[in-house]
Structures are given as C-alpha cells and as structure tokens.
Design an enzyme around this catalytic site. Structure first.
Site, short mmCIF file in Angstrom:
data_model
loop_
_atom_site.label_atom_id
_atom_site.label_comp_id
_atom_site.label_asym_id
_atom_site.label_seq_id
_atom_site.Cartn_x
_atom_site.Cartn_y
_atom_site.Cartn_z
N TYR A 1 1.58 -2.49 18.03
CA TYR A 1 2.54 -2.24 16.96
C TYR A 1 2.08 -1.07 16.10
CZ TYR A 1 5.79 -3.37 13.16
OH TYR A 1 6.79 -3.33 12.21
N GLY A 59 17.75 -8.92 10.25
CA GLY A 59 16.90 -8.36 9.23
C GLY A 59 17.49 -7.21 8.44
#
Length: 254
Positions: free
Chosen positions: A155, A18
């Site tokens: 998260y 990424g």
C-alpha cells in the site's frame, strides 16, 4: 468568488464506497453530471440508486488497473458529454503482508489500483479536460506515506508512487488550466478500507502495529467521516480558478 459544480462533468473512481461515494453524492446534489467507476458492478449499482440530483448518475463497472477497461469507460464519457471538468481518483486496495509472503496477485491488486489506476484514468481524462478548457484532478493518498506502517509495504509503495506522479502532473498540466491536487487523508470512520483485511490478517497484524506504536501515533484522534472529506473536496473543486492547491492534508483534529 467561489464557483459551482452545476453543469460540470465529474468522473470518480472508487465511487461505490467511502469518500468516493460521498463525493459523488454531493456533486450530484449540487447539479454536476457524475460518472462513477468501480470494479464491483453490484456494489456500484447499489451506490448509484442512492444518489440524488437533477441529472442521472452514470455507473460504469471498471477495473481501473486495466488500461483497456479505463479507455472504454472514458470513451463512454466522451461520447455522452464530450468533455470532463473533474477527475477524482478515490479507488484504493491494500493487503496486510510481510514482503516475503507477498503473492503476485497481491502486487497486481495494490499497485494496479493505487498507482496504475490513476495513471490510466489521467491519461484518458486529459484530452477531455483540455476540451473543457481546464479542470481538476484530485488524487487521494494516505498518511501511510508520512509514517510507515509494518506489513503494509504494498500500500505504501503504491501511494508513494501516486504522490510522485501527482507532483509531476501538477507541473505538466498547469499550463493547460488543469489543477492537479494530492489529498493526503487521515483515518476515515466509515471507509470500506478495512474490508481489504480478513479477520485473521487483522488479528496477526494488531500486536505488530501496537508494538511499533503506529496505532498510537496515527489513530489517537476521532476519525473523520467520508461526508466531511467530501465537503472539503467540494470546496476545492469550487475554488477560484486562479487558486491552486498542490497538496491538501485532511486529518482529524486532536
């Protein structure tokens, strides 16, 4: 005038996929000494083989959630370079869980990587940044801290903690010439983020997210690419030293 990353030393956590991988590649191409940290040694080795530049890229398999592993990695950086100019905390982990079904391993993975990881790397990086006369720390956060998403509380908790830690470090380290920036990211097309979620978890979450309206509110625009985000981060690293950007929101237009 904009500066250059040529000859600078950069450590990137989550550098095997990424945005971390794209930024590591761009810095290496522009002449930086790049060190990439990632938990999976096989994926890290593959990523490094594809990075080209005038200096070899150093790959150190590291679980950033483990303090001893991070200290050992930065000891290698100190031994090899004696300083550090750039730290990018890009590693991230997520789980789709209702809070009552969250396991201890889920908490360790998410909070360990998303919050404890940047604490560990920053703690080890600061003496090396001071040795270089200052530098940059950039922590990658998420739009989930701006608009909450059902079943993603772990998260969100880690990234909210990261936001607060980054703001504190911005104040604490600015007299050392260390710029600390929070980069809040929108959706990324080629991120490995969704590898966190098995198909059965995504199938269960999809109707919940659609009913909440989150996917419509946040996901309507075409996602960015990791390379686009890397370009913006490169501009940040090369900004004149008298310029500080404490928060950067990088999101798709439209």
């Amino acid at each position: 005038m904009p500066g250059t990353v040529r000859g600078k030393v950069a450590v990137i956590s989550g550098g095997s996929t990424g945005v971390g991988r794209a930024t590591a590649q761009l810095l290496a191409e522009n002449g930086a000494h790049v060190v990439v940290l990632a938990r999976r040694a096989d994926r890290l080795a593959t990523a490094v083989r594809g990075m080209n530049g005038p200096h070899p890229v150093l790959a150190i398999p590291t679980d950033v959630g483990a303090g001893a592993a991070v200290r050992a990695a930065f000891a290698q950086v100190e031994e090899r370079f004696g300083r550090l100019d750039i730290l990018l905390n890009s590693a991230g982990v997520a789980r789709i869980r209702a809070i009552e079904e969250t396991g201890d391993d889920d908490i360790r993975a998410c909070i360990g990587t998303n919050l404890l990881g940047p604490l560990h790397t920053t703690r080890s990086a600061v003496p090396l940044l001071r040795a270089a006369g200052g530098g940059d720390i950039v922590n990658l956060s998420s739009e989930i801290t701006l608009d909450h998403m059902p079943l993603m509380s772990l998260y969100a908790a880690g990234k909210h903690g990261l936001n607060g830690f980054t703001a504190a470090m911005h104040r604490e380290l600015r007299t050392d010439g260390i710029r600390v920036t929070l980069a809040v990211l929108g959706s990324i097309l080629d991120s490995s983020f969704y590898e966190n979620f098995p198909p059965e978890d995504r199938q269960r979450a999809q109707p919940v997210w659609e009913a909440d309206g989150y996917l419509t509110r946040v996901g309507a625009a075409k996602p960015l690419t990791s390379a686009t985000v890397a370009d913006i981060l490169h501009q940040l690293f090369t900004a004149p030293r008298e310029v500080t950007q404490d928060v950067l929101h990088i999101r798709p237009s439209g």
